[in-house]
Design an enzyme around this catalytic site. Sequence first.
Site, mmCIF file in Angstrom:
data_model
loop_
_atom_site.group_PDB
_atom_site.id
_atom_site.type_symbol
_atom_site.label_atom_id
_atom_site.label_comp_id
_atom_site.label_asym_id
_atom_site.label_seq_id
_atom_site.Cartn_x
_atom_site.Cartn_y
_atom_site.Cartn_z
ATOM 1 N N SER A 1 0.812 -1.212 0.000
ATOM 2 C CA SER A 1 0.000 0.000 0.000
ATOM 3 C C SER A 1 0.848 1.266 0.000
ATOM 4 O O SER A 1 0.484 2.260 -0.635
ATOM 5 C CB SER A 1 -0.935 -0.001 1.220
ATOM 6 O OG SER A 1 -1.822 -1.086 1.160
ATOM 7 N N HIS B 1 0.728 4.468 4.392
ATOM 8 C CA HIS B 1 0.058 5.180 3.309
ATOM 9 C C HIS B 1 0.568 6.613 3.201
ATOM 10 O O HIS B 1 0.903 7.094 2.112
ATOM 11 C CB HIS B 1 -1.455 5.205 3.540
ATOM 12 C CG HIS B 1 -2.087 3.848 3.568
ATOM 13 N ND1 HIS B 1 -3.393 3.641 3.933
ATOM 14 C CD2 HIS B 1 -1.581 2.615 3.282
ATOM 15 C CE1 HIS B 1 -3.683 2.347 3.864
ATOM 16 N NE2 HIS B 1 -2.596 1.710 3.472
#
Length: 387
Positions: free
Chosen positions: A206, A258
């Site tokens: 991610s 993230h």
Amino acid sequence: MADPERPSDIHIRVPSRRQTSMIHPVDLETPPPPSPAPAPPASAATARSPSAMCSREVKHFKQWFPWLIPTFVVSCVVMLVITMYVNDCPKNSVSCVAGFLGRFSFQPFKENPLLGPSSSTLEKMGALDVSKVVHKHQWWRLFTCMWLHGGVFHLLANMLSLLVIGIRLEQEFGFVRIGLLYLISGLGGSLLSSLFIQSNISVGASGALFGLLGGMLSELITNWTIYANKVSALLTLVVIIAINLAVGILPHVDNFAHIGGFLSGVLLGFVFLIRPQFGWVSQRCASHGSLSASTSTPKFKMYQCILWVVSLILLIVGFTVGLVMLFRGVDANDHCSWCHYLSCIPTSRWSCNTQPLSCLVSSGNTCPFFVSLQFFYLFISFQYGES
């Protein structure tokens, strides 16, 4: 006889690969000479021809064949298969999901609802474990964690997103720049995650995916003048990024990875994805590269150069400071009492506990909701790419 008039720069508007109208220089062929030119001497054979110069400049706008991103996807799939083989659920657990798969069967849903291995197997395969990075000098975990996934659902969500976003970027900018952006952004995500989340292990691509989203944003900004419909494209991209970052407030989601990947991708996009002005490319080709400095268009605009320098400095300083803090065992939460809310906001429906998990996106009652959101945002991203 008067010299023939030099053709003016010709531009057309064609849909770009992100379907925002991009202006491309098309008058890249040099005009034929009025009379046959004498053969150049042998000593001039090594000089660059005008066509070679044009080819070198137009490469910034050519479409590349994407092979690296599919290779990344295959690598992640292979790593999950190997991880499940090492996991060997029938040997190490009382019950397994999909037992007909033998040693490739999955851990019970109560342990890992994403159809994946145990936390101990992920740790063995190279999951991000801060204590081992700091105290046992296993720095390679900062990289290996991005090739591991918590389970089949986790893998599908990330790999489908990577195919939709990554292939388009690789077609536009080539495998070298997009490969570096992906890997360095993944490192940036792992680094920020290590500084703030030190009691859990973490896996997943991610951070690198958010790096690609950040690169898309900075590429649109730094190459602002060559896009049409740029405002709508910018708003669409900002909404997609904001929604995906908002998912990070759910429990068991490593939102620091993230954020770290996204910030790294934004800065790397200003460095790697800068394009020259079309007017400069057209003039160089039309003039055989002989325009004087007083009449030629600059290759890059001033704001592009400023963004390039500032971003490069911030990248070097940021990664240097982050790595020094990590290997000195610094817990960034001691210096920022509210930063933990960036990764999880407690509500009446869930709590932000710090008990060990198989991975930060693969446990807890909110996991099915998170997976469905991943696919929903993947659909939005696909619509952005196609509309």
